[in-house]
Design a protein around this motif. Structure first.
Motif, PDB file in Angstrom:
ATOM      1  N   ILE A  26      14.219   4.689   4.883  1.00 17.77           N
ATOM      2  CA  ILE A  26      14.492   5.523   3.716  1.00 17.77           C
ATOM      3  C   ILE A  26      13.565   5.126   2.581  1.00 17.77           C
ATOM      4  N   ARG A  27      12.811   6.096   2.082  1.00 12.95           N
ATOM      5  CA  ARG A  27      11.811   5.788   1.057  1.00 12.95           C
ATOM      6  C   ARG A  27      12.436   5.554  -0.304  1.00 12.95           C
ATOM      7  N   GLY A  28      11.733   4.767  -1.110  1.00 14.34           N
ATOM      8  CA  GLY A  28      12.158   4.573  -2.492  1.00 14.34           C
ATOM      9  C   GLY A  28      11.945   5.857  -3.270  1.00 14.34           C
ATOM     10  N   ASP A  29      12.749   6.051  -4.315  1.00 25.77           N
ATOM     11  CA  ASP A  29      12.610   7.293  -5.066  1.00 25.77           C
ATOM     12  C   ASP A  29      11.588   7.165  -6.192  1.00 25.77           C
ATOM     13  N   GLY A  30      10.953   5.983  -6.316  1.00 22.73           N
ATOM     14  CA  GLY A  30       9.918   5.814  -7.327  1.00 22.73           C
ATOM     15  C   GLY A  30      10.460   5.636  -8.730  1.00 22.73           C
ATOM     16  N   SER A  31      11.778   5.526  -8.860  1.00 21.71           N
ATOM     17  CA  SER A  31      12.364   5.430 -10.199  1.00 21.71           C
ATOM     18  C   SER A  31      11.999   4.130 -10.893  1.00 21.71           C
ATOM     19  N   GLN A  32      11.624   3.105 -10.143  1.00 20.18           N
ATOM     20  CA  GLN A  32      11.300   1.812 -10.739  1.00 20.18           C
ATOM     21  C   GLN A  32       9.797   1.631 -10.917  1.00 20.18           C
ATOM     22  N   GLY A  33       9.048   2.680 -10.694  1.00 30.04           N
ATOM     23  CA  GLY A  33       7.601   2.555 -10.803  1.00 30.04           C
ATOM     24  C   GLY A  33       6.983   2.162  -9.475  1.00 30.04           C
ATOM     25  N   LYS A  34       5.801   1.606  -9.574  1.00 29.92           N
ATOM     26  CA  LYS A  34       5.068   1.344  -8.348  1.00 29.92           C
ATOM     27  C   LYS A  34       4.979  -0.151  -8.078  1.00 29.92           C
ATOM     28  N   ALA A  35       5.087  -0.506  -6.796  1.00 27.08           N
ATOM     29  CA  ALA A  35       4.890  -1.907  -6.419  1.00 27.08           C
ATOM     30  C   ALA A  35       3.760  -1.974  -5.400  1.00 27.08           C
ATOM     31  N   PHE A  36       2.973  -3.033  -5.505  1.00 25.51           N
ATOM     32  CA  PHE A  36       1.854  -3.199  -4.574  1.00 25.51           C
ATOM     33  C   PHE A  36       2.095  -4.464  -3.772  1.00 25.51           C
ATOM     34  N   VAL A  37       2.132  -4.310  -2.458  1.00 27.90           N
ATOM     35  CA  VAL A  37       2.410  -5.462  -1.599  1.00 27.90           C
ATOM     36  C   VAL A  37       1.134  -5.905  -0.902  1.00 27.90           C
ATOM     37  N   LEU A  38       0.796  -7.180  -1.088  1.00 29.79           N
ATOM     38  CA  LEU A  38      -0.358  -7.729  -0.368  1.00 29.79           C
ATOM     39  C   LEU A  38       0.171  -8.639   0.721  1.00 29.79           C
ATOM     40  N   SER A  39      -0.175  -8.323   1.949  1.00 24.62           N
ATOM     41  CA  SER A  39       0.382  -9.119   3.042  1.00 24.62           C
ATOM     42  C   SER A  39      -0.494  -8.951   4.264  1.00 24.62           C
ATOM     43  N   ARG A  40      -0.149  -9.692   5.286  1.00 27.33           N
ATOM     44  CA  ARG A  40      -0.809  -9.513   6.572  1.00 27.33           C
ATOM     45  C   ARG A  40       0.072 -10.126   7.659  1.00 27.33           C
ATOM     46  N   GLN A  41      -0.031  -9.549   8.842  1.00 25.76           N
ATOM     47  CA  GLN A  41       0.700 -10.077  10.006  1.00 25.76           C
ATOM     48  C   GLN A  41       2.187 -10.272   9.723  1.00 25.76           C
ATOM     49  N   ASP A  42       2.887  -9.145   9.523  1.00 24.32           N
ATOM     50  CA  ASP A  42       4.350  -9.111   9.464  1.00 24.32           C
ATOM     51  C   ASP A  42       4.949  -9.761   8.225  1.00 24.32           C
ATOM     52  N   SER A  43       4.099 -10.385   7.351  1.00 21.90           N
ATOM     53  CA  SER A  43       4.715 -11.115   6.247  1.00 21.90           C
ATOM     54  C   SER A  43       5.262 -10.171   5.181  1.00 21.90           C
ATOM     55  N   GLY A  44       4.831  -8.908   5.184  1.00 20.95           N
ATOM     56  CA  GLY A  44       5.258  -8.021   4.105  1.00 20.95           C
ATOM     57  C   GLY A  44       6.285  -6.975   4.491  1.00 20.95           C
ATOM     58  N   ALA A  45       6.578  -6.858   5.804  1.00 25.48           N
ATOM     59  CA  ALA A  45       7.433  -5.758   6.280  1.00 25.48           C
ATOM     60  C   ALA A  45       8.777  -5.717   5.550  1.00 25.48           C
ATOM     61  N   LEU A  46       9.420  -6.878   5.443  1.00 18.60           N
ATOM     62  CA  LEU A  46      10.738  -6.893   4.807  1.00 18.60           C
ATOM     63  C   LEU A  46      10.636  -6.617   3.311  1.00 18.60           C
ATOM     64  N   ALA A  47       9.509  -7.074   2.703  1.00 23.27           N
ATOM     65  CA  ALA A  47       9.314  -6.811   1.274  1.00 23.27           C
ATOM     66  C   ALA A  47       9.164  -5.308   1.030  1.00 23.27           C
ATOM     67  N   TYR A  48       8.464  -4.641   1.929  1.00 22.41           N
ATOM     68  CA  TYR A  48       8.328  -3.184   1.807  1.00 22.41           C
ATOM     69  C   TYR A  48       9.709  -2.532   1.768  1.00 22.41           C
ATOM     70  N   ARG A  49      10.536  -2.906   2.743  1.00 22.92           N
ATOM     71  CA  ARG A  49      11.850  -2.265   2.853  1.00 22.92           C
ATOM     72  C   ARG A  49      12.718  -2.613   1.641  1.00 22.92           C
ATOM     73  N   PHE A  50      12.624  -3.877   1.235  1.00 23.08           N
ATOM     74  CA  PHE A  50      13.417  -4.328   0.093  1.00 23.08           C
ATOM     75  C   PHE A  50      13.071  -3.537  -1.160  1.00 23.08           C
ATOM     76  N   LEU A  51      11.755  -3.363  -1.379  1.00 20.73           N
ATOM     77  CA  LEU A  51      11.317  -2.675  -2.597  1.00 20.73           C
ATOM     78  C   LEU A  51      11.658  -1.180  -2.552  1.00 20.73           C
ATOM     79  N   ALA A  52      11.568  -0.591  -1.346  1.00 21.49           N
ATOM     80  CA  ALA A  52      11.931   0.830  -1.215  1.00 21.49           C
ATOM     81  C   ALA A  52      13.391   1.016  -1.593  1.00 21.49           C
ATOM     82  N   LYS A  53      14.210   0.084  -1.123  1.00 20.23           N
ATOM     83  CA  LYS A  53      15.640   0.139  -1.400  1.00 20.23           C
ATOM     84  C   LYS A  53      15.897   0.052  -2.902  1.00 20.23           C
ATOM     85  N   LYS A  54      15.078  -0.769  -3.592  1.00 19.85           N
ATOM     86  CA  LYS A  54      15.274  -0.950  -5.033  1.00 19.85           C
ATOM     87  C   LYS A  54      14.698   0.217  -5.822  1.00 19.85           C
ATOM     88  N   GLY A  55      14.037   1.133  -5.131  1.00 22.42           N
ATOM     89  CA  GLY A  55      13.574   2.337  -5.826  1.00 22.42           C
ATOM     90  C   GLY A  55      12.098   2.333  -6.201  1.00 22.42           C
TER      91      GLY A  55
END
Lengths: 384, 350
Positions: free
Chosen positions: A254-283
Motif C-alpha cells: 500500500i503506497r504512502g499518500d504523500g501527506s508527509q512529503g517526500k523521503a529518499f532512501v539510500l540503500s543496497r542489498q535488502d537493507s532498505g526494503a523495510l524502511a520503504y514500507r515503513f515510510l509508505a505507511k507513515k505517509g
C-alpha cells in the motif's frame, strides 16, 4: 484430446439478468482454481451455478464430459460438495455428527452409518487435523475450528470436486494458512479439484494452480497465477489506486499518500526494503537509490510506487547522480541504509548523495543494523 | 494416540446412545403413568384397580364404565396424540425454518381455524348448520386450517426464501385475526365466552370417530416424517446445503409444509388452538435427549409432547375443579418456566 474434468462454454449466470456472461474455461482433475474479482462481481453466483443451485442463463457446464444440468441431485452430490459462507451451526450437534451429515448422499434409508462411512468421517476429520474436536458441539467452536469442521463435512461427502466460497473469510492467519494448506494437499494427494472464491490475491497466487479473474461481467483472465497475476492486471482487476500487487514478492503493498512529503532512501542489498514500507505507511512519497535493478529493495520500492534510481554498474553514473541529487533536494527526510562495508561502486554514489544531503542541511537518519527501522521510528515520533 | 482417540470417541458415542435410550425409557414410563392417572382421576376419583378392570372388560355396564369409555379414555388418547402431533409439527417447522421460535401455528393454521369457528359460533350461520352435523366446529376448524394451509403452500411454491414464507404465514395470521376480531366485536355477549374458551383449546368431548381419524391420519403423517428424518437432518444445515447433499428441495419442502400443517390443522380442528406445545416441546426434547438428530427427535418430541399435554390437561381439569381451565393457559404457565430453566441449566444457545 481427452475431455477436461470441468468445462464451461459460453456460460452466462445470474438471477433473471446475467451478472457474468460468456465465461469460457476448463480445468483438469486435481487442480486448485481460485476465482478472483472485486466484491459483487458474481463469484458466489458462479459457484451457485456450478453447484446446480442456479440454472445457467445461457451456455453449458460440463462435468466429466456430462452436462451438469443432466445430473440428478443425488448423483451430483456424490461427486461434488460445497462449502458456503453460511455459518451453519445447529445446536446440540457434535462435530462428529456434523461431519457425518456429509455422508448423506452415500448412506441408505434413515442414514445409518456403515463401517465405511465411519472410516470416511474419520479420514475427513484427520485430513483437516480436527480429530480432537470430534466430541465437541459444533456451536461451541471458534470460527477457525468451525471452518475446518465445515471443510471436513465437505470432504466426508467424498467428492471429486469441491466448491468453496471464501473459505478463509474471518479466520486468523494461522487458520487461513492451515485451511489453504489442507486444500492444497488434498489437490495433490487425493486429486481433488477445488474451485474457491478467494479475496486475498496474494493467497490465490500462492495456492492456486489456475486463477480465474472476473471483472466487469466476464473473464478478465484465466491461467496460471505466475503469468496472469501481474502488477498491472491485478491493479485493474480491483481498481487499485494506491496499492499494487507484486507477483515476485507475492503480496500487495500500500503506497504512502504523500501527506508527509517526500523521503529518499539510500540503500543496497535488502537493507532498505523495510524502511520503504515503513515510510509508505507513515505517509511519505518515496524515492530511492542507488540500486541494482535486481535488488530486493528495488522490487519493494517499485511496488510502493517509489521513484527509483537504478544503476547496473555499466552506464556512466554522472547523469544518474545529477537526477538523483535533484530529486533528493526536494526530500524532507533522507534515510541512510547504505551497508557499512559498502565497497560496491553504487555505494560510492550513495555516499556522495548523503554528503550532498548533509551539506544542504537535510535531515539524514541512519538505519540501525541492515533493515532495522527503529532509529527511523524514534526520529519520526520525536518529530510528531 | 490415534487408537486412544478412536476408543475415546467410541465410548463417548456409546455414552450418548445409552443416554438416549435411557431417556426414551423414562419418557415412555412417564407417558404410561400420566395416561393411567388421567383415567383414574377426575371430578369423581376411582381406585386404580377398578379403572383397570373396566378398561380390560369393555363389555361390562356401570357408571365407571361409562365415564372411562365415553369420557376419560377418549380424552386421554386425544391428549396423547394431540400433544405428539403438535410437537412433531413444531419440530418439523423449526428444522425447516432453522428458527427456534417457530411453532406449528406460524403459518397461520390456528388463525384460519379460529376464523372459521368464529364464523359458525359467533354468527347466525351456526344455528342453521347445527342440524346438519354435530361436528360443526370440528369441520369449520378443519376448513379454516386447511384453507390457510393451501394458500400458504401455493405461495411457498413461488417464494424462494424460508424467511419470506415465514412473513407470509404471519401476515395470513394477522388477516384472519382481523376478521375474527371484527366478528367478535359484532357478536352477542353470550356467544363470545364460548368462542373465547374454544380458542384456548380443550381436549374434552372427543368422540371415538375423531379419535379414529386422529390415530389413522396423524399416525401416517408422523410415520412418514420419521421415515424422512434423514433428509430432515440434512436440513439442519439449511436448504442450500441440503440441496448440495442430494435432497430434492422442492418436493421435500412441500412435504414438510404439508405434513406440519396437516398435523397442526388436524389437532386444531378438534381441540382448538392449543398453544405452546408445538413451540416448546421440541426444545424440551432436544435438551433432554441432548441432540439435534431428527431420527431421535421425531419420536422423542412426540413422546414428550404426549406427556406434557396429558399432564397439562390433568392440571387443567383438577386444579380449580369443578371449573375446567383452558389448556393453553396451563401449557404456557407451567411450560414457560421449564423451558427457561432447561436453557439456563445447559447454558446453551439455540
Amino acid at each position: 484430446m481427452t475431455t477436461p474434468f470441468l468445462e464451461c462454454r459460453k456460460l452466462s449466470v445470474g438471477y433473471k439478468k446475467a451478472v457474468l456472461r460468456d465465461l469460457n474455461f476448463s480445468a483438469g482433475r486435481g487442480r486448485f482454481i481460485a476465482v478472483l474479482g472485486p466484491n459483487g462481481v458474481g463469484k458466489t453466483t458462479l459457484l451457485r451455478c456450478l453447484s446446480q443451485r442456479l440454472k445457467p442463463l445461457g451456455g453449458e457446464i460440463f462435468l466429466q464430459g456430462k452436462n451438469l444440468q443432466s445430473y440428478r441431485p443425488l448423483e451430483l452430490a456424490r461427486i461434488l460438495s460445497v462449502v458456503m459462507t453460511d455459518k451453519a451451526a445447529p445446536p446440540l450437534l457434535s462435530v462428529y455428527e456434523f461431519v457425518a451429515l456429509g455422508r448423506h448422499p452415500h448412506t441408505g434409508f434413515l442414514g445409518k452409518l456403515t463401517d465405511i462411512d465411519e472410516a470416511r468421517v474419520g479420514d475427513a476429520l484427520r485430513s483437516v487435523r480436527a480429530e480432537a474436536l470430534a466430541d465437541r458441539f459444533i456451536d461451541q467452536l471458534s470460527d477457525g475450528e468451525r471452518q475446518k469442521v465445515v471443510l471436513a463435512r465437505a470432504l466426508a461427502q467424498d467428492p471429486e470436486l469441491t466448491l468453496l466460497d471464501e473459505p478463509t473469510a474471518h479466520l486468523d492467519l494461522k487458520h487461513r494458512m492451515e485451511v489453504m494448506g489442507i486444500l492444497r494437499s488434498l489437490c495433490s494427494q487425493r486429486n481433488l479439484t477445488v474451485i474457491a472464491a478467494i479475496h486475498d490475491v496474494d493467497v490465490a497466487a500462492k495456492v492456486a494452480d489456475l486463477v480465474l479473474s472476473l471483472k466487469g461481467g466476464t473473464v478478465a483472465s484465466f491461467g496460471r497465477p505466475e503469468e496472469t497475476l501481474t502488477s498491472g492486471s491485478v491493479a485493474s482487476l480491483y481498481d487499485f489506486e494506491r496499492a499494487s500487487f507484486s507477483n515476485l514478492l507475492g503480496g500487495v503493498e500500500i503506497r504512502g499518500d504523500g501527506s508527509q512529503g517526500k523521503a529518499f532512501v539510500l540503500s543496497r542489498q535488502d537493507s532498505g526494503a523495510l524502511a520503504y514500507r515503513f515510510l509508505a505507511k507513515k505517509g511519505y512519497q518515496l524515492s530511492g537509490g542507488i540500486l541494482d535493478p535486481a535488488d530486493l529493495d528495488a522490487h519493494v520500492g517499485r511496488a510502493l510506487g517509489a521513484r527509483l534510481f537504478l544503476w547496473d554498474g555499466a552506464a556512466p553514473p554522472e547523469a544518474l547522480y545529477d537526477e538523483a541529487l535533484a530529486d533528493l533536494s526536494e526530500a524532507s527526510l533522507v534515510v541512510d541504509g547504505v551497508p557499512e562495508s559498502g565497497a560496491a561502486p553504487a555505494d560510492g554514489l550513495s555516499h556522495r548523495l548523503l554528503d550532498a544531503a548533509r551539506e544542504r542541511g537535510l535531515k539524514v537518519i541512519r538505519l540501525g543494523s541492515p533493515g532495522d527501522v527503529s532509529p527511523l521510528a524514534s526520529a519520526l515520533s520525536a518529530n510528531a | 494416540m490415534e487408537a486412544e482417540l478412536a476408543l475415546h470417541n467410541k465410548l463417548l458415542a456409546q455414552g450418548r446412545r445409552n443416554r438416549r435410550i435411557t431417556v426414551f425409557y423414562v419418557l415412555g414410563a412417564l407417558a404410561l403413568l400420566v395416561a393411567v392417572v388421567n383415567l383414574a382421576v377426575g371430578s369423581i376419583s376411582y381406585p386404580l384397580r377398578d379403572v383397570l378392570h373396566v378398561l380390560f372388560n369393555p363389555s361390562e355396564v356401570s357408571d365407571l364404565h361409562f365415564i372411562v369409555w365415553k369420557i376419560r379414555l377418549p380424552r386421554t388418547l386425544a391428549c396423547l396424540m394431540g400433544g405428539a402431533y403438535l410437537a412433531a409439527s413444531g419440530l418439523l417447522l423449526q428444522v425447516y425454518f432453522r428458527n427456534p421460535i417457530v411453532g406449528p401455528f406460524i403459518l397461520g393454521i390456528s388463525s384460519g381455524a379460529t376464523l372459521m369457528v368464529a364464523l359458525v359460533m359467533l354468527t347466525a350461520l351456526g344455528l342453521q348448520l347445527t342440524y346438519v352435523t354435530p361436528f360443526l366446529t370440528t369441520i369449520a376448524g378443519m376448513v379454516g386450517a386447511y384453507g390457510v394451509m393451501f394458500i400458504v403452500v401455493s405461495i411457498a411454491a413461488k417464494v424462494r426464501s424460508g424467511a419470506t414464507l415465514l412473513v407470509v404465514g404471519l401476515m395470513m395470521g394477522y388477516i384472519c385475526g382481523a376478521v375474527h376480531s371484527i366478528l367478535t366485536a359484532l357478536a352477542e355477549k353470550e356467544k363470545i365466552k364460548g368462542f373465547v374458551l374454544w380458542s384456548m383449546g380443550s381436549f374434552s368431548g372427543f368422540k371415538w370417530v375423531e379419535i379414529g381419524i386422529l390415530f389413522v391420519v396423524g399416525g401416517l403423517l408422523v410415520g412418514s416424517i420419521y421415515l424422512l428424518s434423514k433428509p430432515l437432518n440434512a436440513f439442519l444445515l439449511g436448504e442450500d446445503y441440503a440441496a448440495t447433499m442430494g435432497v430434492s428441495i422442492r418436493k421435500f419442502r412441500l412435504f414438510i409444509l404439508l405434513a406440519a400443517s396437516s398435523l397442526a390443522g388436524l389437532v386444531t380442528a378438534m381441540a382448538g388452538p392449543v398453544a405452546f406445545i408445538g413451540l416448546a416441546v421440541p426444545h424440551m426434547a432436544r435438551l433432554s435427549f441432548g441432540t439435534s438428530d431428527n431420527r431421535v427427535l421425531v419420536p422423542g418430541a412426540c413422546l414428550m409432547g404426549a406427556i406434557v399435554t396429558s399432564l397439562c390437561d390433568l392440571i387443567a381439569r383438577m386444579w380449580l375443579s369443578p371449573v375446567e381451565l383452558p389448556i393453553s393457559a396451563i401449557t404456557a404457565f407451567f411450560g414457560g418456566p421449564i423451558v427457561i430453566g432447561l436453557l439456563l441449566k445447559r447454558g446453551f444457545k439455540l
